[in-house]
Design a protein around this motif. Structure first.
Motif, PDB file in Angstrom:
ATOM      1  N   ILE A 200    -176.814 -62.324 -14.615  1.00  6.21           N
ATOM      2  CA  ILE A 200    -175.376 -62.218 -14.861  1.00  6.21           C
ATOM      3  C   ILE A 200    -174.579 -63.129 -13.949  1.00  6.21           C
ATOM      4  O   ILE A 200    -173.696 -63.857 -14.384  1.00  6.21           O
ATOM      5  CB  ILE A 200    -174.923 -60.748 -14.689  1.00  6.21           C
ATOM      6  CG1 ILE A 200    -175.632 -59.853 -15.730  1.00  6.21           C
ATOM      7  CG2 ILE A 200    -173.418 -60.618 -14.817  1.00  6.21           C
ATOM      8  CD1 ILE A 200    -175.383 -58.389 -15.544  1.00  6.21           C
ATOM      9  N   ILE A 201    -174.928 -63.139 -12.663  1.00  9.18           N
ATOM     10  CA  ILE A 201    -174.080 -63.854 -11.710  1.00  9.18           C
ATOM     11  C   ILE A 201    -174.286 -65.345 -11.772  1.00  9.18           C
ATOM     12  O   ILE A 201    -173.420 -66.113 -11.368  1.00  9.18           O
ATOM     13  CB  ILE A 201    -174.320 -63.318 -10.285  1.00  9.18           C
ATOM     14  CG1 ILE A 201    -173.045 -63.491  -9.458  1.00  9.18           C
ATOM     15  CG2 ILE A 201    -175.493 -64.036  -9.603  1.00  9.18           C
ATOM     16  CD1 ILE A 201    -173.041 -62.735  -8.181  1.00  9.18           C
ATOM     17  N   SER A 202    -175.413 -65.813 -12.294  1.00 15.13           N
ATOM     18  CA  SER A 202    -175.628 -67.258 -12.394  1.00 15.13           C
ATOM     19  C   SER A 202    -174.664 -67.901 -13.385  1.00 15.13           C
ATOM     20  O   SER A 202    -174.415 -69.105 -13.316  1.00 15.13           O
ATOM     21  CB  SER A 202    -177.076 -67.544 -12.818  1.00 15.13           C
ATOM     22  OG  SER A 202    -177.340 -66.976 -14.090  1.00 15.13           O
ATOM     23  N   GLU A 203    -174.108 -67.097 -14.308  1.00 12.76           N
ATOM     24  CA  GLU A 203    -173.140 -67.638 -15.260  1.00 12.76           C
ATOM     25  C   GLU A 203    -171.747 -67.754 -14.661  1.00 12.76           C
ATOM     26  O   GLU A 203    -170.898 -68.453 -15.193  1.00 12.76           O
ATOM     27  CB  GLU A 203    -173.077 -66.733 -16.504  1.00 12.76           C
ATOM     28  CG  GLU A 203    -174.393 -66.636 -17.256  1.00 12.76           C
ATOM     29  CD  GLU A 203    -174.819 -67.984 -17.825  1.00 12.76           C
ATOM     30  OE1 GLU A 203    -173.929 -68.788 -18.153  1.00 12.76           O
ATOM     31  OE2 GLU A 203    -176.032 -68.230 -17.919  1.00 12.76           O
ATOM     32  N   ASN A 204    -171.490 -67.047 -13.555  1.00 16.81           N
ATOM     33  CA  ASN A 204    -170.149 -67.006 -12.997  1.00 16.81           C
ATOM     34  C   ASN A 204    -170.040 -67.681 -11.637  1.00 16.81           C
ATOM     35  O   ASN A 204    -168.936 -67.904 -11.153  1.00 16.81           O
ATOM     36  CB  ASN A 204    -169.684 -65.542 -12.860  1.00 16.81           C
ATOM     37  CG  ASN A 204    -169.728 -64.802 -14.174  1.00 16.81           C
ATOM     38  OD1 ASN A 204    -169.310 -65.327 -15.191  1.00 16.81           O
ATOM     39  ND2 ASN A 204    -170.247 -63.592 -14.167  1.00 16.81           N
TER      40      ASN A 204
ATOM     41  N   TYR B  58    -166.663 -63.837  -4.200  1.00 16.48           N
ATOM     42  CA  TYR B  58    -167.976 -63.688  -4.813  1.00 16.48           C
ATOM     43  C   TYR B  58    -168.618 -62.364  -4.401  1.00 16.48           C
ATOM     44  O   TYR B  58    -169.328 -61.726  -5.191  1.00 16.48           O
ATOM     45  CB  TYR B  58    -168.875 -64.844  -4.412  1.00 16.48           C
ATOM     46  CG  TYR B  58    -168.569 -66.137  -5.126  1.00 16.48           C
ATOM     47  CD1 TYR B  58    -168.644 -67.360  -4.480  1.00 16.48           C
ATOM     48  CD2 TYR B  58    -168.174 -66.131  -6.464  1.00 16.48           C
ATOM     49  CE1 TYR B  58    -168.351 -68.540  -5.125  1.00 16.48           C
ATOM     50  CE2 TYR B  58    -167.874 -67.310  -7.120  1.00 16.48           C
ATOM     51  CZ  TYR B  58    -167.967 -68.506  -6.456  1.00 16.48           C
ATOM     52  OH  TYR B  58    -167.682 -69.663  -7.113  1.00 16.48           O
ATOM     53  N   MET B  59    -168.392 -61.932  -3.168  1.00 15.72           N
ATOM     54  CA  MET B  59    -168.935 -60.662  -2.734  1.00 15.72           C
ATOM     55  C   MET B  59    -168.280 -59.494  -3.480  1.00 15.72           C
ATOM     56  O   MET B  59    -168.922 -58.499  -3.781  1.00 15.72           O
ATOM     57  CB  MET B  59    -168.741 -60.498  -1.224  1.00 15.72           C
ATOM     58  CG  MET B  59    -169.812 -61.203  -0.417  1.00 15.72           C
ATOM     59  SD  MET B  59    -171.461 -60.697  -0.960  1.00 15.72           S
ATOM     60  CE  MET B  59    -172.454 -61.895  -0.129  1.00 15.72           C
ATOM     61  N   ALA B  60    -166.997 -59.630  -3.781  1.00 20.36           N
ATOM     62  CA  ALA B  60    -166.333 -58.586  -4.573  1.00 20.36           C
ATOM     63  C   ALA B  60    -166.977 -58.477  -5.949  1.00 20.36           C
ATOM     64  O   ALA B  60    -167.195 -57.385  -6.470  1.00 20.36           O
ATOM     65  CB  ALA B  60    -164.842 -58.901  -4.708  1.00 20.36           C
ATOM     66  N   GLU B  61    -167.283 -59.618  -6.545  1.00 22.53           N
ATOM     67  CA  GLU B  61    -167.956 -59.606  -7.840  1.00 22.53           C
ATOM     68  C   GLU B  61    -169.349 -59.008  -7.722  1.00 22.53           C
ATOM     69  O   GLU B  61    -169.783 -58.231  -8.572  1.00 22.53           O
ATOM     70  CB  GLU B  61    -168.024 -61.025  -8.381  1.00 22.53           C
ATOM     71  CG  GLU B  61    -168.680 -61.119  -9.753  1.00 22.53           C
ATOM     72  CD  GLU B  61    -168.717 -62.547 -10.266  1.00 22.53           C
ATOM     73  OE1 GLU B  61    -168.249 -63.445  -9.544  1.00 22.53           O
ATOM     74  OE2 GLU B  61    -169.223 -62.753 -11.377  1.00 22.53           O
ATOM     75  N   LEU B  62    -170.068 -59.362  -6.637  1.00 19.59           N
ATOM     76  CA  LEU B  62    -171.419 -58.841  -6.444  1.00 19.59           C
ATOM     77  C   LEU B  62    -171.403 -57.336  -6.253  1.00 19.59           C
ATOM     78  O   LEU B  62    -172.280 -56.633  -6.759  1.00 19.59           O
ATOM     79  CB  LEU B  62    -172.061 -59.544  -5.239  1.00 19.59           C
ATOM     80  CG  LEU B  62    -173.489 -59.111  -4.894  1.00 19.59           C
ATOM     81  CD1 LEU B  62    -174.440 -59.470  -6.022  1.00 19.59           C
ATOM     82  CD2 LEU B  62    -173.941 -59.751  -3.597  1.00 19.59           C
TER      83      LEU B  62
END
Length: 712
Positions: free
Chosen positions: A548-552, A520-524
């Protein structure tokens, strides 16, 4: 049996042994003639009765219609014939199998075929199917990526025009004409159209340029007016000369906070546009199907394509098409076709490094061909070796068989040296016991190796998230640390240069620990890295990240985060906090009050997937500023610092951390970091670290324009 036979021979010396044959023959089964099969077995007798009855009923049917009970009898006879035929087929299969596979050598050869050849064919088929699936997915992705670029460009044009008109409504026509010209020059699209629809009561007249595919819209539907930020996407728009809808890429933006009108940019998704997408993506859109609305027909757009285009494969992409009048969303289906070579060339553009006479992509293809040829050679060699191995194994079995045949025929003087006798008997039990123990050991070792590999990968991912090297920002002394509680953790910090005089500072904490937190940190990181260049304020960036991140994000996870933008030219730090731990701010020597301050602006955690979370997040999120002076100290940290526990489970606490910062704030940032770490280690003692510890220390050395000029 052999011992009993030997005893009988010794007690009756006059009895002679039969002479052994030179070559053993397989045991013969009793041969039955067709007459015996039909007469002496119950399936044969049933077949005769059912066939005779069927023939009689067929003859009776020629004379007239059969009564009901005779028709039932005819059906029963048919079923009996089918049943008997199935039995005969099964017996024939068993007989052929026994005849062909009587020899062990044939069984081994057949086993090698099923073990080696058939799986190889299945593997080849699997990779061919996988290649088709991947190529279809890649073609859909490339087409969707090119489509999204067009959508994004249309939104940029509409946004540029809307912002300028919102500031100066009197130059609406000049703005529309300039944006239209710039769009034609910069975007390289077959056709675009732009229009301005004034709000009710506005003195500006409607404007439309480039509307050749249809008439320019004179009004904005009510559903579109209610969207404050506008809308960009594919729209199903009714044609003026046809009842069928037309699919266009349309961007709608309000001009001004209280809109004086709306800017509409259209890119028709027609044949030339799809041909343009083919040029940029190497994927050909054969047709676009727009499903019918509740009260309208469907539309299938068939673009013109070159006659020389011979597709290798096909795929499907799905677009969201919004009805312009009602706002309802439909799924438009795009039928795609592509050539594998063009698709691979498009993907290999990112690997255009040339080695000697080959590019990296060509080298990969050459390696793939080499592996395929090597695989074929290995398969042929394996088959030949399998046949040779079967022959070598069965030679001992054949010798054993010859010896048993001689014994069966009465030759008890024959002796054979069977080296595999123990392997066929006692060794099998020993091997089974050994393999049972080895299997458990291999499973344990494989599981341990898998876990170690996952942790290693996760560790690499997390380390790649963190900044490398010192922060190069004149006027600031920045130091940071991250100490995971396990091999990987959920804490993360980063710095984002936003220009010569501005620096973005981020610290975040994902709920939980382990591999999922690191991913998740990589995505952030990727998300914030891209948004930090376009979102000028911390509050805007946090809103976009949450959206954006609430969808993933997993429904059971969330992220706390603090993001600050330090402007050294203006000497201010703007920050916003999304449910993260507070900031500690120690004013410099020039301040009247030099007490450390704990700053806690409002903010809710990121990524909650519950109803109304996005609206509540935007409502609670606050943005604040600090005017920076020389000597100011700012500390950002995660809860692993303040919640560090001693053996008696007492917390380190924010008050103790603030006191240390206040007492030692005159030190350099690196020295202050080491002082805090020593205090935490002394407080924790022998207790285990239960959470990740991450901290950023910022000390202001110079502020204002002078600080920025020093870097030059």
């Amino acid at each position: 049996m052999a011992s009993r036979k030997l005893a009988e021979d010794s007690s009756t010396p006059a009895r002679r042994r039969p002479p052994p044959t030179s070559l053993p023959i397989p045991p013969a089964e009793p041969q039955l003639a067709i007459r015996d099969v039909l007469v002496r077995s119950w399936p044969g007798r049933l077949f005769i009765v059912a066939a005779a009855l069927k023939l009689i009923l067929i003859a009776a049917r020629l004379l007239g219609e059969l009564p009901g009970f005779l028709q039932v009898l005819s059906s029963t006879a048919t079923l009996a014939l089918v049943f008997v035929l199935l039995i005969f087929v099964w017996r024939l299969f068993v007989l052929v199998q026994r005849r062909l596979l009587w020899r062990v050598r044939r069984k081994l050869i057949l086993s090698y075929i099923f073990i080696g050849v058939v799986p190889s064919l299945l593997i080849v088929g699997f990779f061919l199917l996988g290649g088709v699936t991947i190529s279809m997915s890649v073609s859909a992705y490339l087409f969707r990526d090119g489509y999204e670029d067009v959508v994004r460009n249309a939104g940029i044009l509409a946004e540029a025009a809307a912002v300028e008109i919102g500031r100066t409504p009197r130059t609406t026509r000049e703005t529309i004409e300039r944006v239209y010209r710039n769009g034609l020059r910069a975007l390289d699209l077959p056709a675009i159209a732009i229009a301005f629809v004034p709000a009710s009561g506005s003195a500006v007249e409607p404007i439309g340029l480039g509307w050749e595919h249809q008439s320019a819209p004179l009004a904005v539907p009510e559903w579109a007016r209610s969207r404050a930020g506008g809308f960009t996407g594919a729209f199903a728009v009714a044609r003026p000369d046809s009842a069928e809808p037309e699919l266009v890429i349309r961007a709608l933006r309000p001009a001004g906070t209280k809109p004086v009108g709306w800017v509409i940019v259209d890119v028709p998704l027609d044949g030339p546009m799809l041909d343009r997408l083919h040029e940029t993506t190497s994927v050909k859109a054969e047709s676009v199907f727009v499903p019918p609305a509740a009260d309208g027909p469907a539309n299938t757009l068939v673009p013109g394509q070159p006659s020389s285009f011979a597709p290798f494969g096909s795929g499907v992409a799905v677009l969201n098409a919004v009805d312009w009048q009602t706002g309802q969303t439909r799924l438009a289906t795009v039928a795609l076709s592509f050539r594998l070579g063009e698709l691979y060339n498009r993907l290999s553009l990112a690997q255009s490094v040339r080695f000697s006479t080959l590019t990296l992509g060509e080298a990969f293809l050459l390696m793939l061909a080499f592996v395929a040829v090597l695989f074929l050679i290995i398969e042929i060699v394996a088959l030949v070796m399998g046949l040779a191995l079967a022959r070598s194994i069965t030679s001992s079995i054949h010798e054993l068989f010859m010896g048993t045949e001689r014994v069966r025929q009465g030759d008890f003087t024959h002796r054979i040296d069977v080296r595999t006798k123990d392997q066929l008997g006692e060794l099998a039990d020993s091997f089974n016991q050994m393999t049972g123990s080895i299997e458990n050991l291999l499973q344990t070792a494989a599981e341990k190796k898998r876990m170690e590999e996952e942790l290693r990968i996760a560790r690499q991912i997390q380390m790649s998230l963190l900044p490398r090297g010192p922060v190069d920002m004149p006027g600031l002394s920045v130091t940071a640390l991250c100490v995971p509680a396990r091999e990987v953790g959920g804490d993360y910090y980063d710095f984002f240069p936003l220009g010569r005089d501005r620096l973005g500072v981020l610290i975040a904490d994902v709920s939980g620990k382990g591999t999922s937190a690191a991913l998740y940190m990589a995505e952030l990181k990727g998300l914030v890295l891209s948004l930090s260049q376009i979102c000028l304020s911390p509050r805007h960036l946090l809103l976009e990240v949450n959206r954006i991140i609430s969808e993933n994000l997993d429904s059971r996870s969330f992220i706390t985060m603090t993001y600050a933008v330090i402007d050294m030219a203006d000497g201010v730090m703007t920050y916003a906090r999304a449910g993260h731990t507070p900031l500690i701010y120690l004013p410099g020597p020039a301040a009247a009050d030099r007490d450390a301050q704990v700053l806690t602006p409002n903010g809710m955690v990121l990524g909650l997937r519950i109803d109304g979370a996005a609206e509540k997040f935007a409502e609670l999120l606050e943005e604040d500023q600090i005017v920076l002076q020389k000597g100011d100290v700012i500390v950002l940290y995660t809860d692993g610092i303040t919640e560090a526990m001693d053996p008696s489970s007492d917390l380190f606490g924010e008050a103790r951390l603030s006191r240390i910062v206040q007492e030692h704030g005159h030190l350099e940032s690196a020295e202050l970091r080491e002082r805090i770490l020593r205090e935490i280690e002394a407080f924790v003692g022998s207790a285990d670290q239960h959470d990740d510890m991450t901290m950023i220390l910022i000390k202001v050395e110079r502020t204002g324009v002078a600080a920025a000029r020093v870097a030059v």
